[in-house]
Write an enzyme that holds these catalytic residues in place. Structure first.
Site, PDB file in Angstrom:
ATOM      1  N   SER A  97     -13.360  -3.639   1.664  1.00 19.23           N
ATOM      2  CA  SER A  97     -14.237  -2.758   0.882  1.00 19.23           C
ATOM      3  C   SER A  97     -15.714  -3.021   1.232  1.00 19.23           C
ATOM      4  CB  SER A  97     -13.990  -2.922  -0.621  1.00 19.23           C
ATOM      5  OG  SER A  97     -12.633  -2.663  -0.933  1.00 19.23           O
TER       6      SER A  97
ATOM      7  N   TYR B 170       0.845  -1.209   0.000  1.00 15.82           N
ATOM      8  CA  TYR B 170       0.000   0.000   0.000  1.00 15.82           C
ATOM      9  C   TYR B 170       0.877   1.255   0.000  1.00 15.82           C
ATOM     10  CZ  TYR B 170      -4.049  -2.917   1.284  1.00 15.82           C
ATOM     11  OH  TYR B 170      -5.049  -3.857   1.308  1.00 15.82           O
TER      12      TYR B 170
HETATM   13  N1  LIG Z   1      -7.056  -7.569   0.779  1.00 14.67           N
HETATM   14  C1  LIG Z   1      -7.240  -6.783  -0.257  1.00 14.67           C
HETATM   15  O1  LIG Z   1      -6.904  -7.134  -1.380  1.00 14.67           O
HETATM   16  C2  LIG Z   1      -7.883  -5.440  -0.057  1.00 14.67           C
HETATM   17  C3  LIG Z   1      -8.361  -4.714  -1.153  1.00 14.67           C
HETATM   18  C4  LIG Z   1      -8.981  -3.485  -0.917  1.00 14.67           C
HETATM   19  C5  LIG Z   1      -9.086  -3.014   0.394  1.00 14.67           C
HETATM   20  N2  LIG Z   1      -8.587  -3.728   1.425  1.00 14.67           N
HETATM   21  C6  LIG Z   1      -8.693  -3.253   2.826  1.00 14.67           C
HETATM   22  O2  LIG Z   1     -10.049  -2.897   3.107  1.00 14.67           O
HETATM   23  C7  LIG Z   1     -10.101  -1.570   3.613  1.00 14.67           C
HETATM   24  C8  LIG Z   1     -11.419  -0.901   3.247  1.00 14.67           C
HETATM   25  O3  LIG Z   1     -11.645  -0.955   1.855  1.00 14.67           O
HETATM   26  P1  LIG Z   1     -11.816   0.337   0.934  1.00 14.67           P
HETATM   27  O4  LIG Z   1     -11.257   1.513   1.615  1.00 14.67           O
HETATM   28  O5  LIG Z   1     -11.308  -0.039  -0.401  1.00 14.67           O
HETATM   29  O6  LIG Z   1     -13.394   0.435   0.756  1.00 14.67           O
HETATM   30  P2  LIG Z   1     -14.607   0.884   1.692  1.00 14.67           P
HETATM   31  O7  LIG Z   1     -14.220   0.811   3.110  1.00 14.67           O
HETATM   32  O8  LIG Z   1     -15.783   0.120   1.208  1.00 14.67           O
HETATM   33  O9  LIG Z   1     -14.855   2.411   1.240  1.00 14.67           O
HETATM   34  C9  LIG Z   1     -13.921   3.423   1.443  1.00 14.67           C
HETATM   35  C10 LIG Z   1     -14.422   4.683   0.763  1.00 14.67           C
HETATM   36  O10 LIG Z   1     -15.634   5.090   1.383  1.00 14.67           O
HETATM   37  C11 LIG Z   1     -15.515   6.441   1.863  1.00 14.67           C
HETATM   38  N3  LIG Z   1     -16.166   6.461   3.172  1.00 14.67           N
HETATM   39  C12 LIG Z   1     -15.778   5.805   4.293  1.00 14.67           C
HETATM   40  N4  LIG Z   1     -16.661   5.996   5.286  1.00 14.67           N
HETATM   41  C13 LIG Z   1     -17.624   6.795   4.790  1.00 14.67           C
HETATM   42  C14 LIG Z   1     -18.807   7.346   5.331  1.00 14.67           C
HETATM   43  N5  LIG Z   1     -19.167   7.093   6.579  1.00 14.67           N
HETATM   44  N6  LIG Z   1     -19.573   8.145   4.523  1.00 14.67           N
HETATM   45  C15 LIG Z   1     -19.218   8.384   3.253  1.00 14.67           C
HETATM   46  N7  LIG Z   1     -18.097   7.888   2.678  1.00 14.67           N
HETATM   47  C16 LIG Z   1     -17.315   7.100   3.447  1.00 14.67           C
HETATM   48  C17 LIG Z   1     -14.026   6.699   1.972  1.00 14.67           C
HETATM   49  O11 LIG Z   1     -13.766   8.069   1.718  1.00 14.67           O
HETATM   50  P3  LIG Z   1     -13.028   9.009   2.797  1.00 14.67           P
HETATM   51  O12 LIG Z   1     -11.649   8.487   2.949  1.00 14.67           O
HETATM   52  O13 LIG Z   1     -13.097  10.331   2.122  1.00 14.67           O
HETATM   53  O14 LIG Z   1     -13.845   8.919   4.051  1.00 14.67           O
HETATM   54  C18 LIG Z   1     -13.463   5.835   0.858  1.00 14.67           C
HETATM   55  O15 LIG Z   1     -13.517   6.536  -0.341  1.00 14.67           O
HETATM   56  C19 LIG Z   1      -8.861  -0.900   3.013  1.00 14.67           C
HETATM   57  O16 LIG Z   1      -8.464   0.234   3.729  1.00 14.67           O
HETATM   58  C20 LIG Z   1      -7.850  -2.015   3.079  1.00 14.67           C
HETATM   59  O17 LIG Z   1      -7.262  -2.047   4.364  1.00 14.67           O
HETATM   60  C21 LIG Z   1      -7.994  -4.934   1.219  1.00 14.67           C
END
Ligand SMILES: NC(=O)c1ccc[n+]([C@@H]2O[C@H](COP(=O)([O-])OP(=O)(O)OC[C@H]3O[C@@H](n4cnc5c(N)ncnc54)[C@H](OP(=O)(O)O)[C@@H]3O)[C@@H](O)[C@H]2O)c1
Length: 324
Positions: free
Chosen positions: A208, A57
């Protein structure tokens, strides 16, 4: 908030973790270092105890230097290291738009030493294989994990984006404590792994969980993202994806109003209340959203409410969202 055990490790964490990826990767330019460290530390102060990062990352800072996610997490949590559970991942390198996979024993050991240094710690609580490397058998990877646990360098291990066959083979050599696969209302194609997690006592960490933010209802087809933001290419953020999701978003909005919570909270309460071995790890760079997301773990949903959503989801065609 009630805690959940990671596999059978005896390690308990809150039902909501913090996905730290977005501070430096996939969501446009990396967050300013001091701000990122402050927000991650604030998350701890608010009650978060489970933090997710990965070796790969990385992203670009405004001045052109590289931002390493593990360094941000390590700096933010070093003073409270023994009070938090840190998960990181090995085995993936970004080569432009492509991912390169390497889970050879030599690479795993090198990656681990780098992660320990960047995280400013001498152990990893949960060490994931980030992606299956087709060149390396699961038994070989599991064998290395067994050694690392014995050496005290990791407490437990997991696999990300795993399938049943690989999981069972790896688990037979060294028990897997958690899998980390995509899971949200728009990504249900791994639900067939639920009985396997139940049978083997494995935690399902949902990445996500808000479908990269879409399920929060805060985005519209007019939303613009920075260059380098992965959402520019994600199917749920294309016009057709928005159109297909509209019915679901309306349903979530109504239900959220009825329950006096936000759509973001509902999207995570749905999975937490569905299965007691699921832990979502929402990502946010904004301090203002930390409490909202964390409190998803305090929202009760009845089996009937979950069924209403699932019935709707069953009518949806997920192909447009990249579903299998
Ligand atoms: N193992 C893997 O291959 C893999 C792949 C992808 C992700 N991940 C892990 O999963 C975690 C979460 O996934 P993700 O960040 O991709 O997706 P997510 O948690 O589904 O969504 C994150 C997005 O939603 C927004 N957001 C968050 N809370 C919000 C709220 N209460 N209201 C409105 N918007 C909101 C964030 O924007 P803001 O930042 O502007 O709040 C960001 O753009 C990652 O940080 C990572 O650690 C792992």
């Amino acid at each position: 908030m009630k805690k959940r055990q990671l596999g059978k490790t005896g390690i308990y964490v809150n039902m909501i973790g913090l996905g730290c990826m977005g501070f430096s990767h996939a969501y446009g330019m990396a967050e300013d270092k001091d701000t990122a460290i402050k927000v991650i530390r604030k998350a701890y102060d608010l009650g978060y105890d489970f933090f997710d990062t990965a070796e790969c990352y990385t992203g670009e800072n405004a001045d052109g230097t590289i931002s390493y996610n593990e360094e941000l997490v390590g700096s933010a949590l070093k003073e409270v290291r023994n009070k938090v559970v840190i998960a990181t991942k090995f085995g993936v390198t970004h080569k432009g738009d492509y991912l390169e996979f390497d889970s050879s024993p030599k690479t795993i050991r090198r990656a681990l030493e780098n992660s320990l240094k960047k995280l400013q710690t001498d152990y990893i609580d949960l060490y994931y294989q980030h992606r299956i490397d087709p060149k390396i058998e699961p038994e070989v990877v599991a064998g290395v994990m067994k050694e690392l646990i014995k050496e005290g360098k990791i407490k437990a291990w997991g696999i990300s984006e795993v399938n049943e066959d690989y999981l069972r083979r790896a688990h037979a050599v060294c028990p897997v404590s958690a899998i980390q696969n995509r899971y949200s209302m728009m990504a249900r194609w791994h639900e067939h792994l639920f009985p396997v997690c139940e049978e083997l006592g494995i935690t399902y960490v949902a990445f996500s969980p808000m479908a990269n933010g879409l399920l929060t209802g805060k985005f519209t087809p007019e939303s613009k993202f920075e260059k380098g933001d992965f959402r520019n290419k994600m199917p749920q953020y294309q016009e057709e994806g928005y159109k297909k999701a509209q019915g679901l978003l309306n349903l979530l909005n109504n239900l959220a109003n009825q329950k006096n919570c936000t759509m973001a909270q509902l999207s995570m309460a749905w999975m937490i209340c569905k299965k007691d071995f699921i832990i979502p790890i929402p990502g946010s760079r904004k301090e203002s959203r930390l409490t909202e997301n964390f409190n998803s773990g305090n929202i009760e949903m009845t089996a009937e409410e979950i069924r209403i959503i699932d019935d709707h989801l069953d009518t949806m065609d997920f192909a447009v969202f990249g579903g299998h």
